[in-house]
Design an enzyme around this catalytic site. Structure first.
Site, PDB file in Angstrom:
ATOM      1  N   GLY B 140      22.574  34.614 -18.292  1.00  0.00           N
ATOM      2  CA  GLY B 140      21.306  34.937 -18.948  1.00  0.00           C
ATOM      3  C   GLY B 140      20.279  35.549 -18.013  1.00  0.00           C
ATOM      4  O   GLY B 140      19.514  36.431 -18.412  1.00  0.00           O
ATOM      5  N   ILE B 141      20.241  35.078 -16.760  1.00  0.00           N
ATOM      6  CA  ILE B 141      19.245  35.611 -15.816  1.00  0.00           C
ATOM      7  C   ILE B 141      19.516  37.091 -15.568  1.00  0.00           C
ATOM      8  O   ILE B 141      18.609  37.918 -15.608  1.00  0.00           O
ATOM      9  CB  ILE B 141      19.263  34.804 -14.497  1.00  0.00           C
ATOM     10  CG1 ILE B 141      18.836  33.364 -14.767  1.00  0.00           C
ATOM     11  CG2 ILE B 141      18.344  35.445 -13.466  1.00  0.00           C
ATOM     12  CD1 ILE B 141      19.099  32.410 -13.609  1.00  0.00           C
ATOM     13  N   VAL B 219      17.486  32.842  -6.640  1.00  0.00           N
ATOM     14  CA  VAL B 219      16.840  32.033  -7.683  1.00  0.00           C
ATOM     15  C   VAL B 219      17.861  31.086  -8.308  1.00  0.00           C
ATOM     16  O   VAL B 219      17.637  30.557  -9.384  1.00  0.00           O
ATOM     17  CB  VAL B 219      16.203  32.905  -8.802  1.00  0.00           C
ATOM     18  CG1 VAL B 219      14.954  33.610  -8.280  1.00  0.00           C
ATOM     19  CG2 VAL B 219      17.205  33.899  -9.367  1.00  0.00           C
ATOM     20  N   ARG B 221      20.857  28.514  -6.521  1.00  0.00           N
ATOM     21  CA  ARG B 221      20.921  27.225  -5.831  1.00  0.00           C
ATOM     22  C   ARG B 221      21.086  27.488  -4.338  1.00  0.00           C
ATOM     23  O   ARG B 221      21.772  28.440  -3.937  1.00  0.00           O
ATOM     24  CB  ARG B 221      22.113  26.387  -6.334  1.00  0.00           C
ATOM     25  CG  ARG B 221      21.933  25.807  -7.738  1.00  0.00           C
ATOM     26  CD  ARG B 221      20.902  24.682  -7.773  1.00  0.00           C
ATOM     27  NE  ARG B 221      20.778  24.039  -9.087  1.00  0.00           N
ATOM     28  CZ  ARG B 221      19.936  24.440 -10.041  1.00  0.00           C
ATOM     29  NH1 ARG B 221      19.153  25.502  -9.843  1.00  0.00           N
ATOM     30  NH2 ARG B 221      19.873  23.786 -11.188  1.00  0.00           N
ATOM     31  N   ASP B 245      13.736  30.997  -3.775  1.00  0.00           N
ATOM     32  CA  ASP B 245      13.103  29.945  -4.571  1.00  0.00           C
ATOM     33  C   ASP B 245      13.831  28.625  -4.397  1.00  0.00           C
ATOM     34  O   ASP B 245      13.345  27.582  -4.837  1.00  0.00           O
ATOM     35  CB  ASP B 245      13.076  30.341  -6.055  1.00  0.00           C
ATOM     36  CG  ASP B 245      12.182  29.422  -6.880  1.00  0.00           C
ATOM     37  OD1 ASP B 245      11.020  29.224  -6.464  1.00  0.00           O
ATOM     38  OD2 ASP B 245      12.638  28.914  -7.915  1.00  0.00           O
ATOM     39  N   GLU B 250      16.906  21.256   0.507  1.00  0.00           N
ATOM     40  CA  GLU B 250      15.718  21.613  -0.270  1.00  0.00           C
ATOM     41  C   GLU B 250      14.837  20.396  -0.437  1.00  0.00           C
ATOM     42  O   GLU B 250      15.321  19.399  -0.983  1.00  0.00           O
ATOM     43  CB  GLU B 250      16.156  22.157  -1.625  1.00  0.00           C
ATOM     44  CG  GLU B 250      15.003  22.683  -2.456  1.00  0.00           C
ATOM     45  CD  GLU B 250      15.463  23.327  -3.749  1.00  0.00           C
ATOM     46  OE1 GLU B 250      16.290  24.256  -3.695  1.00  0.00           O
ATOM     47  OE2 GLU B 250      15.000  22.876  -4.810  1.00  0.00           O
ATOM     48  N   HIS B 269      10.883  26.254  -5.510  1.00  0.00           N
ATOM     49  CA  HIS B 269      11.695  26.024  -6.720  1.00  0.00           C
ATOM     50  C   HIS B 269      10.821  26.004  -7.975  1.00  0.00           C
ATOM     51  O   HIS B 269      10.785  25.008  -8.711  1.00  0.00           O
ATOM     52  CB  HIS B 269      12.500  24.725  -6.593  1.00  0.00           C
ATOM     53  CG  HIS B 269      13.774  24.762  -7.419  1.00  0.00           C
ATOM     54  ND1 HIS B 269      14.938  24.143  -7.029  1.00  0.00           N
ATOM     55  CD2 HIS B 269      14.045  25.352  -8.608  1.00  0.00           C
ATOM     56  CE1 HIS B 269      15.879  24.336  -7.957  1.00  0.00           C
ATOM     57  NE2 HIS B 269      15.354  25.067  -8.921  1.00  0.00           N
ATOM     58  N   ALA B 271      10.729  28.990 -10.085  1.00  0.00           N
ATOM     59  CA  ALA B 271      11.078  30.128 -10.937  1.00  0.00           C
ATOM     60  C   ALA B 271      10.937  29.746 -12.409  1.00  0.00           C
ATOM     61  O   ALA B 271      10.524  30.542 -13.238  1.00  0.00           O
ATOM     62  CB  ALA B 271      12.503  30.594 -10.652  1.00  0.00           C
ATOM     63  N   ASN B 272      11.301  28.511 -12.707  1.00  0.00           N
ATOM     64  CA  ASN B 272      11.104  27.978 -14.051  1.00  0.00           C
ATOM     65  C   ASN B 272      10.220  26.754 -13.909  1.00  0.00           C
ATOM     66  O   ASN B 272      10.718  25.644 -13.780  1.00  0.00           O
ATOM     67  CB  ASN B 272      12.452  27.622 -14.668  1.00  0.00           C
ATOM     68  CG  ASN B 272      12.306  27.031 -16.046  1.00  0.00           C
ATOM     69  OD1 ASN B 272      11.425  27.432 -16.804  1.00  0.00           O
ATOM     70  ND2 ASN B 272      13.143  26.070 -16.363  1.00  0.00           N
TER      71      ASN B 272
END
Lengths: 308, 308
Positions: B140-141, B219, B221, B245, B250, B269, B271-272
């Site tokens: 989807g991205i 964007v 992992r 991101d 992390e 992190h 982006a969403n």
């Protein structure tokens, strides 16, 4: 051993034989010569060192979009055709405008400054998708920016002098009705020339009318914004931020408050980088050489009495 | 006073009555109830506090795209339909990927850090226009990012497992042929799931094959990149920069060298953004409520045996 079907177009590229432009002239069928033998001059210098032109020069191609310095130097005459680079760099400037807008909305600036400050940054990130962006000035930059914003899922309101419909904009307003746009917009991109009419079009009143989440992007000229009013609005959180490639004065004084505001992004007037200018201009120059040789209408002819 | 044409769809929104989702359920014709009376559960909590489900629950809607935590917690059963939020946030993540890429190319990071350093920044600014961007992972991205890159004048190479043609990509390669893309690309966007196969797909070898002007955007992992190799490549100027991101670990340790590199952009992190997650999910939930009531194929059904 072909015979040219048109008289040879001799072109001087001065004051230096800039390789991208020399190559573009040759690729389009022009012959590189000195100024004394030239029918066309491609001038990559400034206004103050502009040479005296032989009457044999029929066309002068300038490398900049704004030609204030040549008007000031009094070099533009009506004895020949003059072209500037208006529109040649629009894609580049439009891309920078999008980069500035997204950098603001996505908090790239504060991310760079504050390491993994997730809680604060997460709450401040906004999406361009679904927003309404007003572009002031509907020339080449707007034309190039609109499809980029459209692909990002943003709606565009365009403002131009005439109000003549701008393709791809959901709404076009004449500048006389500019006051209507501020409450209807999420973000503003300034892409208008600097004129007495556009001076301080972003001022205390317009800033007060914009929503609190608004970002303002300026890729045009510093004086379009009343910078003192902008600083006040940014300090007080009246709008979300400003992403500026141009300022007033430019550059800002090292101790200007604007440097200390976390909701400001400043790039040093690089939307159309000087380092890549001739490379960007080359295909456009080639097209104008072709048109000149073919006797067709030229791109970006400088209209008498206008300095932009 | 209309009579429902289908049995009422009772929906519990737990562990809190998140307003955007409650409104979405109601707007799509569902009725909000407690879990004991619900045919559907919209779960906005995590895996560890997941409730015991009555057999009357026919559908569970999870709010995340990755469902590792629910798989780990062992809550996903085969007694009912499970949906995740795969694809719901693709626009948001694609927008962030574009923001990161443009921020790097347009030197927003160094502009924020170094005030009006025009000479250096001007020479470092590059254009997305005319470049080739490889997207690893064609879900989807990528689907959402491709039109954005297309509007920006960039060509896209897509890499997915099957090599099945991705609409809008100039070229699609199967992941088995991934080694071919590095020398053919200007910039890389990582948008693939984290699996044993994708671990360290950016490593010393791939970094050496990329051009010096390349930016890498992640964007997806952190583990997709061998971060030690990336730091070496960035320190030595083997590539132009990385805009991340996500990282590995992390967040990075506060004294990790990655924080000190000028050619790195790190967003935490976001982006969403969690802060806007339910608002973004709401229209998708409404659509799934409508589909459930109409007996149509649901969006984002969790396939058994996959944890992404």
């Amino acid at each position: 051993m072909t015979t040219p079907s048109t008289p040879e177009l001799t072109v001087a590229v001065e004051p230096e034989h800039e390789p991208h432009l020399v190559e573009a002239v040759r690729a389009a069928g022009g012959a590189i010569t000195g100024l004394a033998d030239a029918r066309a001059l491609v001038w990559v210098g400034g206004g103050t060192d502009f040479p005296a032109l032989p009457d044999t020069v029929e066309w002068v191609a300038l490398k900049t979009a704004g030609i204030e310095e040549f008007v000031t130097a009094g070099v533009i005459d009506d004895k020949r055709l003059w072209t500037n680079a208006s529109g040649f760099y629009a894609d580049n400037v439009a891309e920078h405008a999008l980069a500035l807008l997204l950098a603001g909305l996505r908090q790239i600036n504060t991310s760079v400054l504050r390491h993994w400050d997730k809680e604060r940054i997460d709450a401040s990130v906004r999406s361009l998708h679904g927003s309404t962006v007003t572009i002031i000035g509907a020339g080449g930059i707007a034309t190039s920016l609109i499809p980029r914003l459209d692909a990002a899922g943003a709606k565009v309101i365009a403002v131009n002098r005439s109000g003549r419909e701008v393709p791809g904009a959901a709404l076009t307003l004449p500048s006389a009705r500019m006051a209507e746009v501020w409450t209807a917009t999420d973000h503003v991109v300034l892409a208008a020339p600097s004129t007495p009419e556009t001076r301080h079009l972003i001022n205390g009143d317009t800033l007060a009318a914009l929503p609190e989440h608004a970002w303002i992007v300026n890729v045009a000229r510093g004086p379009l914004i009343d910078q003192a009013a902008l600083i006040t609005a940014l300090r007080e959180g009246q709008i979300a931020g400003a992403a500026l490639d141009v300022t007033d004065p430019e550059p800002p004084d090292p101790d200007d408050e604007i440097w200390s505001l976390p909701n400001v992004i400043i790039t040093p007037h690089v939307a159309n980088p000087a380092s890549g200018l001739t490379r960007t201009m080359a295909p456009w120059l080639a097209e104008n050489v072709r048109r000149f040789r073919a006797g067709e209408q030229m791109l970006s002819v400088v209209a008498a009495g206008r300095d932009y």
